[in-house]
Design a protein around this motif. Structure first.
Motif, short mmCIF file in Angstrom:
data_model
loop_
_atom_site.label_atom_id
_atom_site.label_comp_id
_atom_site.label_asym_id
_atom_site.label_seq_id
_atom_site.Cartn_x
_atom_site.Cartn_y
_atom_site.Cartn_z
N UNK A 189 -3.15 0.68 -3.57
CA UNK A 189 -2.39 -0.56 -3.46
C UNK A 189 -1.93 -0.99 -4.85
N UNK A 190 -0.96 -1.87 -4.86
CA UNK A 190 -0.56 -2.57 -6.09
C UNK A 190 -1.00 -4.01 -5.93
N UNK A 219 0.82 -1.20 0.00
CA UNK A 219 0.00 0.00 0.00
C UNK A 219 0.86 1.25 0.00
N UNK A 220 0.26 2.35 -0.46
CA UNK A 220 0.97 3.63 -0.50
C UNK A 220 0.00 4.77 -0.24
N UNK A 268 -6.36 5.73 -13.85
CA UNK A 268 -5.97 6.00 -15.24
C UNK A 268 -4.86 7.05 -15.30
N UNK A 269 -4.97 8.09 -14.47
CA UNK A 269 -3.93 9.12 -14.45
C UNK A 269 -2.60 8.53 -13.97
N UNK A 270 -2.62 7.72 -12.91
CA UNK A 270 -1.38 7.13 -12.40
C UNK A 270 -0.74 6.20 -13.43
N UNK A 300 -1.97 -0.75 -10.21
CA UNK A 300 -2.30 0.22 -9.17
C UNK A 300 -3.82 0.36 -9.05
N UNK A 301 -4.27 0.50 -7.82
CA UNK A 301 -5.70 0.67 -7.56
C UNK A 301 -5.91 1.61 -6.38
N UNK A 302 -6.67 2.67 -6.64
CA UNK A 302 -7.00 3.64 -5.58
C UNK A 302 -8.49 3.61 -5.26
N UNK A 303 -9.25 2.83 -6.02
CA UNK A 303 -10.70 2.82 -5.85
C UNK A 303 -11.38 3.91 -6.65
N UNK A 304 -10.60 4.69 -7.41
CA UNK A 304 -11.14 5.76 -8.24
C UNK A 304 -10.56 5.59 -9.66
N UNK A 305 -11.39 5.19 -10.59
CA UNK A 305 -10.91 4.89 -11.93
C UNK A 305 -10.18 6.06 -12.58
#
Length: 192
Positions: A57-58, A43-44, A95-97, A86-91
């Motif tokens: 998280x990755x 996590x980050x 996409x930006x990351x 990568x997943x932040x829970x916000x698509x």
């Protein structure tokens, strides 16, 4: 004899006749391990000046951990992370990351960490220093590792560290978003 004294005597007898649980220590965990992504988490978090920042998280990563029981300082850690996972829970944020502004997953398939030195801090903790490579740039990074649990065939570590994203050409959005990425990992690995 009062009941509470009988309980204390029973516990003492149990303690003397039952083998104690194995102590958790780095030297006792010596061996070669493969990280189990299904039982682990990388996590980050990145702070924001006026807001809640970004946390994620990755999902895809792999790696090995080799603990030298004679000299913990000769231990090794190798980890590869797929930035596309990568997943932040916000698509929109994901996409930006993944875009060329941050991870550039169209051209960069992994972020790697290869330890160069390990320094024991206690029987259960160490500082791990190594080379992190992302977007074709390599920097020295330091992580603190705490051995949380161990059994005959599995170990679990809690790992924390701070990484400057500017070192890897990913400083878009600073100073609104912090240049510092806080990593919080829980890695479980199985003996090979």
């Amino acid at each position: 004899m009062p009941v509470r004294n009988l309980s204390a005597v029973a516990l003492l007898c149990l303690a003397l006749t039952c083998p104690a649980a194995a102590a958790v220590d780095l030297a006792g965990a010596a061996g070669q391990y493969r990280i189990d992504p299904g039982a682990s988490r990388i996590g980050f978090a990145i702070d924001q000046i006026a807001g809640r920042g970004i946390a994620g998280v990755f999902a895809n990563f792999s790696g090995t951990i080799r603990i030298d029981g004679q000299q913990v300082g000769r231990s090794e850690v190798d980890i590869d992370v797929a930035p596309a996972s990568v997943s932040t829970g916000q698509q929109r944020v994901d996409d930006f990351l993944r875009s060329n502004a941050v991870f550039d997953v169209a051209h960069e398939k992994d972020i790697s960490f290869r330890s160069t030195s390990v320094k024991a801090l206690s029987d259960t903790s160490a500082t791990v220093i190594g080379h992190m490579t992302a977007r074709g740039k390599t920097g020295n990074e330091t992580f603190t590792v705490q051995l949380d649990s161990q059994s005959k065939n599995r170990i679990t570590f809690r790992i924390t560290g701070k990484v400057l994203r500017s070192r890897y050409g990913m400083d878009v959005g600073t100073p609104i978003y912090s240049n510092v990425v806080d990593f919080e990992m829980r890695l479980t690995a199985t003996r090979q």
